[in-house]
Scaffold this motif. Structure first.
Motif, PDB file in Angstrom:
ATOM      1  N   ALA A  95       0.835  -1.207   0.000  1.00  0.00           N
ATOM      2  CA  ALA A  95       0.000   0.000   0.000  1.00  0.00           C
ATOM      3  C   ALA A  95       0.865   1.250   0.000  1.00  0.00           C
ATOM      4  N   VAL A  96       1.916   1.238   0.794  1.00  0.00           N
ATOM      5  CA  VAL A  96       2.842   2.382   0.836  1.00  0.00           C
ATOM      6  C   VAL A  96       3.488   2.575  -0.530  1.00  0.00           C
ATOM      7  N   ALA A  97       3.952   1.473  -1.131  1.00  0.00           N
ATOM      8  CA  ALA A  97       4.635   1.551  -2.428  1.00  0.00           C
ATOM      9  C   ALA A  97       3.682   2.015  -3.529  1.00  0.00           C
ATOM     10  N   CYS A  98       2.451   1.521  -3.533  1.00  0.00           N
ATOM     11  CA  CYS A  98       1.466   1.941  -4.550  1.00  0.00           C
ATOM     12  C   CYS A  98       1.139   3.424  -4.423  1.00  0.00           C
ATOM     13  N   LYS A  99       0.918   3.841  -3.201  1.00  0.00           N
ATOM     14  CA  LYS A  99       0.580   5.253  -2.986  1.00  0.00           C
ATOM     15  C   LYS A  99       1.729   6.146  -3.446  1.00  0.00           C
ATOM     16  N   ALA A 100       2.954   5.745  -3.131  1.00  0.00           N
ATOM     17  CA  ALA A 100       4.121   6.530  -3.548  1.00  0.00           C
ATOM     18  C   ALA A 100       4.273   6.520  -5.067  1.00  0.00           C
TER      19      ALA A 100
END
Length: 168
Positions: A95-100
């Motif tokens: 989720a962190v990687a997708c948002k970034a």
């Protein structure tokens, strides 16, 4: 819908998904009847195609279905395995990687709005990394008390070994 072979289309789409939740969503698809909803969905699909062409697939992780894990937590006395916590950590990090990844450009406003709604839990991922090792073992750093007890066991074990070696 059968006349349009919609179930076959949904089944084909489900076969292209990478995750169990994605397959379930694909199989549950129904045609949109609202013009605005249809236009929004087509715009989101166009944005997704642009992202795929520009940067390849988004970092969505393993796509493990976490719903059964959440269901387990509803039952008093049940606990999660280390592997389950690892799956949660992977999902949080994805989720962190997708948002970034989606925040890096202004070209995908609808998908960026969806990504903005993702709840990031970096403290949870850090706690799991600190507590569970790569092979699923519970680490000494999981809690101060566990670390202390394990050091105490090592000290007693070393003392016993010295005493036994001294008697030989």
């Amino acid at each position: 819908l059968d006349l349009l072979e919609f179930p076959k289309v949904a089944a084909h789409l489900a076969g292209l998904t990478r995750t169990a939740p994605g397959r379930a969503l694909a199989l549950a698809l129904r045609p949109l009847v609202d013009r605005a909803a249809t236009e929004t969905a087509l715009t989101e699909a166009a944005e997704a195609m642009q992202i795929l062409a520009a940067r390849g697939p988004l970092p969505v992780g393993d796509g493990d279905d976490l719903v059964p894990l959440l269901d387990q937590l509803q039952v008093a006395g049940l606990w999660l395995s280390a592997e389950a916590f690892a799956a949660v950590r992977v999902a949080v990090e994805a989720a962190v990687a997708c948002k970034a990844a989606l925040a890096e450009s202004d070209g995908w406003p609808l998908l960026q709005a969806r990504a903005a709604a993702l709840v990031l839990l970096p403290q949870l991922a850090a706690a799991i990394r600190r507590s569970i090792g790569p092979r699923g073992e519970i680490l000494d750093s999981a809690s101060a008390e566990l670390g202390h007890l394990r050091r105490e066991v090592q000290t007693v074990r070393a003392r016993l070994k010295r005493q036994l070696e001294g008697r030989l």
